[in-house]
Motif scaffolding. Sequence first.
Motif, mmCIF file in Angstrom:
data_model
loop_
_atom_site.group_PDB
_atom_site.id
_atom_site.type_symbol
_atom_site.label_atom_id
_atom_site.label_comp_id
_atom_site.label_asym_id
_atom_site.label_seq_id
_atom_site.Cartn_x
_atom_site.Cartn_y
_atom_site.Cartn_z
ATOM 1 N N LEU A 166 9.156 -20.373 0.652
ATOM 2 C CA LEU A 166 8.086 -21.212 1.203
ATOM 3 C C LEU A 166 8.151 -22.613 0.602
ATOM 4 C CD1 LEU A 166 4.694 -19.244 1.022
ATOM 5 C CD2 LEU A 166 5.793 -20.155 3.069
ATOM 6 N N ARG A 167 7.765 -23.599 1.425
ATOM 7 C CA ARG A 167 7.648 -24.969 0.895
ATOM 8 C C ARG A 167 6.173 -25.265 0.628
ATOM 9 N NH1 ARG A 167 11.323 -29.778 2.350
ATOM 10 N NH2 ARG A 167 10.191 -29.995 4.310
ATOM 11 N N ILE A 168 5.877 -25.584 -0.621
ATOM 12 C CA ILE A 168 4.490 -25.802 -1.041
ATOM 13 C C ILE A 168 4.330 -27.235 -1.555
ATOM 14 C CG2 ILE A 168 2.647 -25.047 -2.617
ATOM 15 C CD1 ILE A 168 3.506 -22.782 -0.855
ATOM 16 N N ALA A 169 3.384 -27.953 -0.977
ATOM 17 C CA ALA A 169 3.060 -29.288 -1.489
ATOM 18 C C ALA A 169 1.813 -29.186 -2.354
ATOM 19 C CB ALA A 169 2.821 -30.256 -0.338
ATOM 20 N N THR A 170 1.856 -29.805 -3.525
ATOM 21 C CA THR A 170 0.709 -29.720 -4.433
ATOM 22 C C THR A 170 0.785 -30.732 -5.556
ATOM 23 O OG1 THR A 170 -0.628 -28.213 -5.780
ATOM 24 C CG2 THR A 170 1.762 -27.995 -5.969
ATOM 25 N N LYS A 171 -0.386 -31.003 -6.129
ATOM 26 C CA LYS A 171 -0.474 -31.783 -7.364
ATOM 27 C C LYS A 171 -0.354 -30.824 -8.547
ATOM 28 C CE LYS A 171 -4.338 -34.786 -8.902
ATOM 29 N NZ LYS A 171 -5.615 -35.339 -8.356
ATOM 30 N N TYR A 172 -0.540 -29.510 -8.276
ATOM 31 C CA TYR A 172 -0.661 -28.512 -9.349
ATOM 32 C C TYR A 172 0.584 -27.630 -9.387
ATOM 33 C CZ TYR A 172 -5.234 -30.370 -8.609
ATOM 34 O OH TYR A 172 -6.266 -31.252 -8.440
ATOM 35 N N VAL A 173 1.712 -28.221 -9.775
ATOM 36 C CA VAL A 173 2.987 -27.514 -9.669
ATOM 37 C C VAL A 173 3.090 -26.336 -10.637
ATOM 38 C CG1 VAL A 173 4.312 -29.386 -8.629
ATOM 39 C CG2 VAL A 173 4.085 -29.304 -11.081
ATOM 40 N N GLN A 174 2.512 -26.463 -11.829
ATOM 41 C CA GLN A 174 2.599 -25.345 -12.793
ATOM 42 C C GLN A 174 1.852 -24.129 -12.262
ATOM 43 O OE1 GLN A 174 4.385 -25.845 -15.393
ATOM 44 N NE2 GLN A 174 4.056 -27.885 -16.254
ATOM 45 N N VAL A 175 0.619 -24.363 -11.818
ATOM 46 C CA VAL A 175 -0.195 -23.259 -11.305
ATOM 47 C C VAL A 175 0.478 -22.656 -10.084
ATOM 48 C CG1 VAL A 175 -2.413 -22.632 -10.265
ATOM 49 C CG2 VAL A 175 -2.345 -24.231 -12.196
ATOM 50 N N ALA A 176 0.970 -23.491 -9.176
ATOM 51 C CA ALA A 176 1.603 -22.988 -7.955
ATOM 52 C C ALA A 176 2.864 -22.189 -8.290
ATOM 53 C CB ALA A 176 1.934 -24.157 -7.022
ATOM 54 N N ARG A 177 3.655 -22.705 -9.235
ATOM 55 C CA ARG A 177 4.895 -22.001 -9.597
ATOM 56 C C ARG A 177 4.572 -20.596 -10.102
ATOM 57 N NH1 ARG A 177 6.874 -25.580 -12.901
ATOM 58 N NH2 ARG A 177 8.219 -26.568 -11.370
ATOM 59 N N GLU A 178 3.611 -20.510 -11.026
ATOM 60 C CA GLU A 178 3.268 -19.202 -11.600
ATOM 61 C C GLU A 178 2.662 -18.269 -10.559
ATOM 62 O OE1 GLU A 178 0.936 -19.413 -15.230
ATOM 63 O OE2 GLU A 178 2.265 -21.001 -15.970
ATOM 64 N N HIS A 179 1.824 -18.825 -9.707
ATOM 65 C CA HIS A 179 1.156 -17.999 -8.699
ATOM 66 C C HIS A 179 2.169 -17.325 -7.775
ATOM 67 C CE1 HIS A 179 -1.838 -16.644 -5.856
ATOM 68 N NE2 HIS A 179 -1.165 -17.225 -4.886
ATOM 69 N N PHE A 180 3.126 -18.093 -7.288
ATOM 70 C CA PHE A 180 4.084 -17.522 -6.336
ATOM 71 C C PHE A 180 5.168 -16.702 -7.043
ATOM 72 C CE2 PHE A 180 2.052 -20.797 -3.745
ATOM 73 C CZ PHE A 180 1.724 -20.032 -2.638
ATOM 74 N N ALA A 181 5.503 -17.072 -8.281
ATOM 75 C CA ALA A 181 6.481 -16.284 -9.037
ATOM 76 C C ALA A 181 5.944 -14.869 -9.232
ATOM 77 C CB ALA A 181 6.777 -16.941 -10.381
ATOM 78 N N ALA A 182 4.638 -14.756 -9.504
ATOM 79 C CA ALA A 182 4.029 -13.444 -9.726
ATOM 80 C C ALA A 182 4.110 -12.575 -8.480
ATOM 81 C CB ALA A 182 2.572 -13.612 -10.167
#
Length: 214
Positions: free
Chosen positions: A115-131
Amino acid sequence: MITLALSKGRIFDETLPLLAAAGIAVDASIGASRKLILPTGDPDLRLIIVRASDVPTYVQYGAADLGVAGKDVLLEHSGEGLYQPVDLGIARCRMSVAVPAGFRYAEAVRPGARLRIATKYVQVAREHFAAKGVHVDLIKLYGSMELAPLVGLADAIVDLVSTGGTLRANNLVEVEEIMQISSRLIVNQASLKTKSARLEPLVAAIGRAAGSAR
Ligand code: PRT
Ligand code: MG
């Protein structure tokens, strides 16, 4: 002198009543001025006005002894040199995943998918989708995330939602809440030692004000 870092807008507006309850008067009209260093009713306490995402940096380096920052901002910062003694419960919102209406999110987030995700919150997004075992291409933006899926920059966004009005206005749908967000009082660790006589009662008073405001 004690220095408290705040950002303009909701954090400034919601911190002022807590300071008032802690016995520190601030002239609210002064927030509308362009001054970046503001006095308070306590001659030993001043406010500095910085960008929301810069508050932890000023406190980390001791340029401010204290600050008020959103959990969203703190999660993207290292947190080095900072204590986070009090959840003030102000500037509440949630961090969520949103997609264009009609996008089949449940099918798109299967393990192994991309998925391509645009965000200001890259750390939170990375962890959320990695999980979830979902591969993501993260596109860092600094604002107006809602636009990204509308013009093909991303499939989805991770952003803050409060009323949901901004998402609705742009035909986006909140499909997953990642976490609840509120603002925290943060304190420089060295200041807490060297200025403890002044800082400890102040932190306690603001903490009590926040506790009784909820
Ligand atoms: O605006 P600037 O680029 O200077 O920085 P900032 O956006 O980080 O600062 P500011 O003052 O807007 O926000 C400070 C803090 O308030 C954030 O770090 C959050 O912890 C908190 N907060 C609470 C919010 C919101 N609610 C909020 N709704 N921050 C931003 N929003 C934005 C959101 O990003 C989205 O664009 O408001 C829009 C959605 O609002 P609704 O009501 O339409 O859902
Ligand atoms: Mg903003």
